[in-house]
Design a protein around this motif. Structure first.
Motif, PDB file in Angstrom:
ATOM      1  N   UNK A  77      44.068  38.458 122.760  1.00  0.00           N
ATOM      2  CA  UNK A  77      45.378  39.379 121.899  1.00  0.00           C
ATOM      3  C   UNK A  77      45.826  38.392 121.303  1.00  0.00           C
ATOM      4  N   UNK A  78      44.754  36.754 121.388  1.00  0.00           N
ATOM      5  CA  UNK A  78      45.081  35.883 120.496  1.00  0.00           C
ATOM      6  C   UNK A  78      44.454  35.808 119.015  1.00  0.00           C
ATOM      7  N   UNK A  79      42.924  36.680 119.033  1.00  0.00           N
ATOM      8  CA  UNK A  79      42.158  37.917 118.053  1.00  0.00           C
ATOM      9  C   UNK A  79      40.744  37.395 118.404  1.00  0.00           C
ATOM     10  N   UNK A  80      40.179  36.654 119.794  1.00  0.00           N
ATOM     11  CA  UNK A  80      38.660  37.063 120.163  1.00  0.00           C
ATOM     12  C   UNK A  80      38.056  38.498 120.228  1.00  0.00           C
ATOM     13  N   UNK A  81      36.696  37.937 119.785  1.00  0.00           N
ATOM     14  CA  UNK A  81      36.120  39.454 119.369  1.00  0.00           C
ATOM     15  C   UNK A  81      35.474  39.184 119.931  1.00  0.00           C
ATOM     16  N   UNK A  82      34.575  40.419 120.363  1.00  0.00           N
ATOM     17  CA  UNK A  82      33.134  39.779 120.882  1.00  0.00           C
ATOM     18  C   UNK A  82      31.964  39.621 120.214  1.00  0.00           C
ATOM     19  N   UNK A  83      30.505  38.579 120.196  1.00  0.00           N
ATOM     20  CA  UNK A  83      29.888  38.935 118.985  1.00  0.00           C
ATOM     21  C   UNK A  83      28.946  40.271 119.063  1.00  0.00           C
ATOM     22  N   UNK A  84      28.733  40.472 117.495  1.00  0.00           N
ATOM     23  CA  UNK A  84      27.698  41.405 117.706  1.00  0.00           C
ATOM     24  C   UNK A  84      26.768  40.748 116.523  1.00  0.00           C
ATOM     25  N   UNK A  85      25.733  41.445 117.131  1.00  0.00           N
ATOM     26  CA  UNK A  85      24.276  41.564 116.898  1.00  0.00           C
ATOM     27  C   UNK A  85      23.837  40.285 116.611  1.00  0.00           C
ATOM     28  N   UNK A  86      24.038  39.903 118.692  1.00  0.00           N
ATOM     29  CA  UNK A  86      23.491  38.939 118.601  1.00  0.00           C
ATOM     30  C   UNK A  86      23.709  37.276 118.561  1.00  0.00           C
ATOM     31  N   UNK A  87      25.172  37.619 117.834  1.00  0.00           N
ATOM     32  CA  UNK A  87      25.524  36.358 117.998  1.00  0.00           C
ATOM     33  C   UNK A  87      26.107  35.165 119.453  1.00  0.00           C
ATOM     34  N   UNK A  88      26.062  34.171 119.152  1.00  0.00           N
ATOM     35  CA  UNK A  88      26.914  33.734 120.654  1.00  0.00           C
ATOM     36  C   UNK A  88      28.208  33.671 120.256  1.00  0.00           C
ATOM     37  N   UNK A  89      28.563  33.514 121.216  1.00  0.00           N
ATOM     38  CA  UNK A  89      30.142  34.779 121.383  1.00  0.00           C
ATOM     39  C   UNK A  89      31.353  33.226 121.250  1.00  0.00           C
ATOM     40  N   UNK A  90      32.265  33.579 120.263  1.00  0.00           N
ATOM     41  CA  UNK A  90      33.475  32.345 119.880  1.00  0.00           C
ATOM     42  C   UNK A  90      33.714  31.756 121.179  1.00  0.00           C
ATOM     43  N   UNK A  91      33.747  29.997 120.678  1.00  0.00           N
ATOM     44  CA  UNK A  91      34.598  29.092 121.506  1.00  0.00           C
ATOM     45  C   UNK A  91      36.445  29.485 121.770  1.00  0.00           C
ATOM     46  N   UNK A  92      36.999  30.466 121.110  1.00  0.00           N
ATOM     47  CA  UNK A  92      37.979  30.399 120.647  1.00  0.00           C
ATOM     48  C   UNK A  92      38.584  31.238 120.057  1.00  0.00           C
ATOM     49  N   UNK A  93      39.632  32.171 120.210  1.00  0.00           N
ATOM     50  CA  UNK A  93      40.702  31.385 120.718  1.00  0.00           C
ATOM     51  C   UNK A  93      40.401  31.916 122.280  1.00  0.00           C
ATOM     52  N   UNK A  94      40.731  30.734 123.256  1.00  0.00           N
ATOM     53  CA  UNK A  94      40.456  31.137 124.701  1.00  0.00           C
ATOM     54  C   UNK A  94      41.344  30.014 125.500  1.00  0.00           C
ATOM     55  N   UNK A  95      41.087  31.087 126.767  1.00  0.00           N
ATOM     56  CA  UNK A  95      41.815  29.467 127.561  1.00  0.00           C
ATOM     57  C   UNK A  95      40.472  29.207 128.679  1.00  0.00           C
ATOM     58  N   UNK A  96      40.470  27.981 129.054  1.00  0.00           N
ATOM     59  CA  UNK A  96      39.299  27.386 129.985  1.00  0.00           C
ATOM     60  C   UNK A  96      39.943  26.671 130.811  1.00  0.00           C
ATOM     61  N   UNK A  97      40.348  27.599 132.137  1.00  0.00           N
ATOM     62  CA  UNK A  97      41.396  26.727 133.531  1.00  0.00           C
ATOM     63  C   UNK A  97      39.919  26.004 133.930  1.00  0.00           C
TER      64      UNK A  97
END
Length: 227
Positions: A77-97
């Protein structure tokens, strides 16, 4: 007939006087109790005990150390998008419990559960802010007998019903290598359970996490607690 009336008066008069005295005593007793059902002297005693407890609160050093783990929860909901073309996942925006096991002053062996929300700052670096620990750990805390307010982001607790509640105030990360990112910040103590009910205080925190291993992390806090 007059004699009979005088005899009856002699009998009834003491009874009326006695009834009047008893009624007055009951009225005194009732007037000595307020609408809450507590006598003024009892209320005064309760109030004095509460004031004494507040006055007896002492500022003490607080330290803890934890070996921790964490997990990554994307904030779609905050704007995180899945990686494309073999890129590493973005570390944010995300929760880290996460959570961990360690030791703390005034408690000994303890456990912690926490949550935070990470996002990018204007310089492209990662910063994190307080997020409710109840978002992911409400059930686990309830099993430990802890009901923390919604704004609490970290809970430190033992097996005796004692816990300290924190709200993260600031946290800045500093990349060191591909396997280590350091962080530092501050947290406020905003209450607790057991002997820490109504506790206040503030701590600074220093720690690290390995972005390639969610089980490789740790944190130390150092500050003061008033309880």
């Amino acid at each position: 007939m007059k004699k009979y009336s005088m005899n009856m008066a002699a009998i009834l008069l003491p009874l009326l006087i006695a009834s009047f005295v008893i009624s007055c005593k009951k009225e005194e007793s009732i007037s000595g109790i307020d609408r809450s059902g507590a006598k003024p002297e009892l209320q005064s005693t309760i109030s004095s005990k509460q004031e004494k407890k507040e006055k007896e609160k002492v500022q003490r050093p607080y330290k803890d150390h934890f070996d921790t783990y964490y997990r990554f929860e994307p904030d779609f909901a905050g704007g995180w998008l899945p990686p494309a073309n073999g890129e590493s996942p973005s570390p944010a925006p995300a929760w880290y419990p996460g959570g961990g096991e360690g030791n703390a002053t005034h408690m000994g062996k303890v456990w912690t559960l926490y949550n935070q929300h990470a996002d990018f700052n204007s310089m492209g670096g990662l910063t994190s802010s307080a997020a409710s620990v109840n978002m992911f750990f409400a059930a686990a805390l309830q099993q430990a007998g802890i009901v923390a307010p919604a704004n609490v982001s970290t809970v430190v607790f033992d097996k005796k019903g004692n816990s300290v509640w924190f709200i993260l105030q600031s946290n800045v990360t500093t990349p060191i290598s591909t396997t280590r990112i350091n962080f530092s910040g501050t947290s406020k103590i905003v209450g607790g359970s057991g002997k820490f009910v109504g506790a206040t205080g503030e701590v600074s925190l220093q720690g690290y996490f390995n972005p390639t291993d969610f089980n490789d992390a740790g944190v130390d806090t150092n500050g003061f607690i008033v309880y």
